[in-house]
Motif scaffolding. Structure first.
Motif, mmCIF file in Angstrom:
data_model
loop_
_atom_site.group_PDB
_atom_site.id
_atom_site.type_symbol
_atom_site.label_atom_id
_atom_site.label_comp_id
_atom_site.label_asym_id
_atom_site.label_seq_id
_atom_site.Cartn_x
_atom_site.Cartn_y
_atom_site.Cartn_z
ATOM 1 N N LEU A 106 -11.085 -5.078 -8.971
ATOM 2 C CA LEU A 106 -10.843 -3.683 -9.339
ATOM 3 C C LEU A 106 -9.351 -3.393 -9.425
ATOM 4 O O LEU A 106 -8.880 -2.741 -10.365
ATOM 5 C CB LEU A 106 -11.499 -2.755 -8.313
ATOM 6 C CG LEU A 106 -11.179 -1.263 -8.449
ATOM 7 C CD1 LEU A 106 -11.726 -0.710 -9.761
ATOM 8 C CD2 LEU A 106 -11.743 -0.481 -7.270
ATOM 9 N N HIS A 107 -8.590 -3.911 -8.473
ATOM 10 C CA HIS A 107 -7.177 -3.571 -8.409
ATOM 11 C C HIS A 107 -6.339 -4.295 -9.454
ATOM 12 O O HIS A 107 -5.137 -4.029 -9.562
ATOM 13 C CB HIS A 107 -6.646 -3.785 -6.990
ATOM 14 C CG HIS A 107 -6.921 -2.611 -6.104
ATOM 15 N ND1 HIS A 107 -5.927 -1.816 -5.580
ATOM 16 C CD2 HIS A 107 -8.091 -2.052 -5.705
ATOM 17 C CE1 HIS A 107 -6.468 -0.841 -4.878
ATOM 18 N NE2 HIS A 107 -7.779 -0.965 -4.931
ATOM 19 N N ARG A 117 -15.488 -2.803 2.350
ATOM 20 C CA ARG A 117 -16.746 -2.477 1.672
ATOM 21 C C ARG A 117 -16.858 -3.194 0.333
ATOM 22 O O ARG A 117 -17.931 -3.688 -0.027
ATOM 23 C CB ARG A 117 -16.837 -0.967 1.458
ATOM 24 C CG ARG A 117 -18.121 -0.518 0.763
ATOM 25 C CD ARG A 117 -18.183 0.995 0.652
ATOM 26 N NE ARG A 117 -18.197 1.624 1.975
ATOM 27 C CZ ARG A 117 -18.251 2.935 2.175
ATOM 28 N NH1 ARG A 117 -18.271 3.767 1.134
ATOM 29 N NH2 ARG A 117 -18.259 3.431 3.393
ATOM 30 N N LEU A 118 -15.764 -3.282 -0.411
ATOM 31 C CA LEU A 118 -15.813 -3.886 -1.741
ATOM 32 C C LEU A 118 -15.713 -5.406 -1.702
ATOM 33 O O LEU A 118 -16.145 -6.074 -2.637
ATOM 34 C CB LEU A 118 -14.683 -3.314 -2.610
ATOM 35 C CG LEU A 118 -14.814 -1.844 -2.974
ATOM 36 C CD1 LEU A 118 -13.565 -1.360 -3.691
ATOM 37 C CD2 LEU A 118 -16.040 -1.611 -3.861
ATOM 38 N N ARG A 121 -14.790 -7.773 -4.756
ATOM 39 C CA ARG A 121 -14.688 -6.854 -5.897
ATOM 40 C C ARG A 121 -13.422 -5.996 -5.818
ATOM 41 O O ARG A 121 -12.964 -5.476 -6.833
ATOM 42 C CB ARG A 121 -15.921 -5.941 -5.948
ATOM 43 C CG ARG A 121 -17.219 -6.659 -6.302
ATOM 44 C CD ARG A 121 -18.397 -5.722 -6.176
ATOM 45 N NE ARG A 121 -18.591 -5.300 -4.783
ATOM 46 C CZ ARG A 121 -19.449 -4.352 -4.404
ATOM 47 N NH1 ARG A 121 -20.174 -3.714 -5.310
ATOM 48 N NH2 ARG A 121 -19.572 -4.026 -3.127
ATOM 49 N N TRP A 122 -12.869 -5.868 -4.608
ATOM 50 C CA TRP A 122 -11.661 -5.063 -4.456
ATOM 51 C C TRP A 122 -10.512 -5.659 -5.266
ATOM 52 O O TRP A 122 -9.800 -4.955 -5.978
ATOM 53 C CB TRP A 122 -11.265 -4.985 -2.981
ATOM 54 C CG TRP A 122 -10.116 -4.060 -2.714
ATOM 55 C CD1 TRP A 122 -10.184 -2.722 -2.451
ATOM 56 C CD2 TRP A 122 -8.721 -4.408 -2.693
ATOM 57 N NE1 TRP A 122 -8.917 -2.209 -2.263
ATOM 58 C CE2 TRP A 122 -8.009 -3.227 -2.409
ATOM 59 C CE3 TRP A 122 -8.023 -5.588 -2.891
ATOM 60 C CZ2 TRP A 122 -6.617 -3.199 -2.317
ATOM 61 C CZ3 TRP A 122 -6.642 -5.563 -2.798
ATOM 62 C CH2 TRP A 122 -5.949 -4.388 -2.512
ATOM 63 N N MET A 172 -12.372 0.665 2.459
ATOM 64 C CA MET A 172 -12.798 0.340 1.103
ATOM 65 C C MET A 172 -12.555 -1.128 0.788
ATOM 66 O O MET A 172 -13.332 -1.741 0.056
ATOM 67 C CB MET A 172 -12.056 1.233 0.098
ATOM 68 C CG MET A 172 -12.502 2.674 0.119
ATOM 69 S SD MET A 172 -14.290 2.894 -0.168
ATOM 70 C CE MET A 172 -14.478 2.210 -1.811
ATOM 71 N N VAL A 173 -11.497 -1.692 1.341
ATOM 72 C CA VAL A 173 -11.251 -3.125 1.148
ATOM 73 C C VAL A 173 -12.410 -3.925 1.730
ATOM 74 O O VAL A 173 -12.918 -4.864 1.097
ATOM 75 C CB VAL A 173 -9.923 -3.549 1.803
ATOM 76 C CG1 VAL A 173 -9.763 -5.071 1.735
ATOM 77 C CG2 VAL A 173 -8.747 -2.865 1.114
ATOM 78 N N ARG A 183 0.814 -1.219 0.000
ATOM 79 C CA ARG A 183 0.000 0.000 0.000
ATOM 80 C C ARG A 183 0.846 1.268 0.000
ATOM 81 O O ARG A 183 0.608 2.161 -0.837
ATOM 82 C CB ARG A 183 -0.964 0.004 1.188
ATOM 83 C CG ARG A 183 -1.887 1.234 1.196
ATOM 84 C CD ARG A 183 -2.766 1.231 2.424
ATOM 85 N NE ARG A 183 -3.623 0.059 2.446
ATOM 86 C CZ ARG A 183 -4.423 -0.234 3.470
ATOM 87 N NH1 ARG A 183 -4.471 0.546 4.534
ATOM 88 N NH2 ARG A 183 -5.173 -1.318 3.422
ATOM 89 N N THR A 188 -9.453 3.584 -3.445
ATOM 90 C CA THR A 188 -9.954 2.381 -2.772
ATOM 91 C C THR A 188 -8.848 1.646 -2.012
ATOM 92 O O THR A 188 -8.942 0.443 -1.766
ATOM 93 C CB THR A 188 -10.601 1.422 -3.783
ATOM 94 O OG1 THR A 188 -9.630 1.069 -4.794
ATOM 95 C CG2 THR A 188 -11.802 2.058 -4.453
ATOM 96 N N SER A 189 -7.810 2.365 -1.626
ATOM 97 C CA SER A 189 -6.668 1.716 -0.976
ATOM 98 C C SER A 189 -6.819 1.600 0.534
ATOM 99 O O SER A 189 -5.990 0.966 1.186
ATOM 100 C CB SER A 189 -5.379 2.476 -1.307
ATOM 101 O OG SER A 189 -5.423 3.785 -0.754
#
Length: 200
Positions: free
Chosen positions: A148-149, A140-141, A144-145, A137-138, A77, A132-133
């Motif tokens: 997305l990444h 919540r997604l 899907r995270w 957000m990890v 990160r 979304t880092s």
């Protein structure tokens, strides 16, 4: 504590080290060390460090698999955010110091110059990755995270193309070739690992 790796200290050192090139971008133009064209110096250097930190972030997963050191994942990160920070500086020099916020010349650059097009697209792809880092957000997604990444891969390809095409215009591709080779190794490793997992 025993033999535990002080990951907090290591992460702090990585973050501190990631800021060092930024100090150079600020101090050198102010002291005349950036040469006759400080804008070009800042643009070139910030773009180079964007690629460096992007490739370092991509190298974390292979290193973790090869070494078994799971703590390395905690460095991904800050390395990714460092990449985004230098990308913002790179973009800001283009928007502000090269075009003075004039929209028409910027659009003409993006549409007519392939290396600008590639760089602009790479920058756009980095935005959702940075936004979304966070841990929130990890969570919540969810799954899907990860999906997305994966756009980090086309962003990296576009970033290398941006650098390659820019240098090719000056008949200087030795350095871009090194970045292209590093990216090819990192992406190739992932392809091979995925194929092995698919075969069971």
């Amino acid at each position: 504590m025993g033999g535990r790796i002080p990951i907090g200290w290591i992460r702090g050192l990585v973050i501190a080290a990631a800021t060092l090139p930024m100090w150079r971008l600020v101090i050198w133009p102010m002291t005349g060390l950036a040469g006759a064209n400080p804008v070009e110096f800042v643009t070139r250097s910030s773009g180079t460090w964007t690629l460096v930190f992007l490739l370092l972030a991509l190298a974390v997963s292979p290193l973790r698999r090869l070494t078994g050191a799971s703590w390395l994942m905690r460095l991904r990160r800050p390395l990714g955010l460092a990449c985004f920070g230098y990308a913002l500086v790179h973009l800001a020099t283009w928007v502000w110091l090269e075009h003075w916020f004039e929209l028409a010349p910027m659009l003409a650059d993006v549409l007519k110059r392939p290396f600008i097009t590639a760089g602009f697209m790479a920058g756009v792809l980095l935005v959702p990755l940075a936004l979304t880092s966070t841990d929130a957000m990890v969570r919540r997604l969810g799954r899907r995270w990860g999906a997305l990444h994966r756009i980090v891969y086309p962003a990296a390809v576009l970033g290398v193309l941006h650098y390659w095409w820019h240098k090719a215009g000056k008949a200087d591709i030795a350095e871009p070739a090194l970045y292209a080779l590093a990216l090819a190794v990192l992406l190739g490793w992932r392809i091979v690992a995925r194929l092995r997992r698919a075969r069971g």
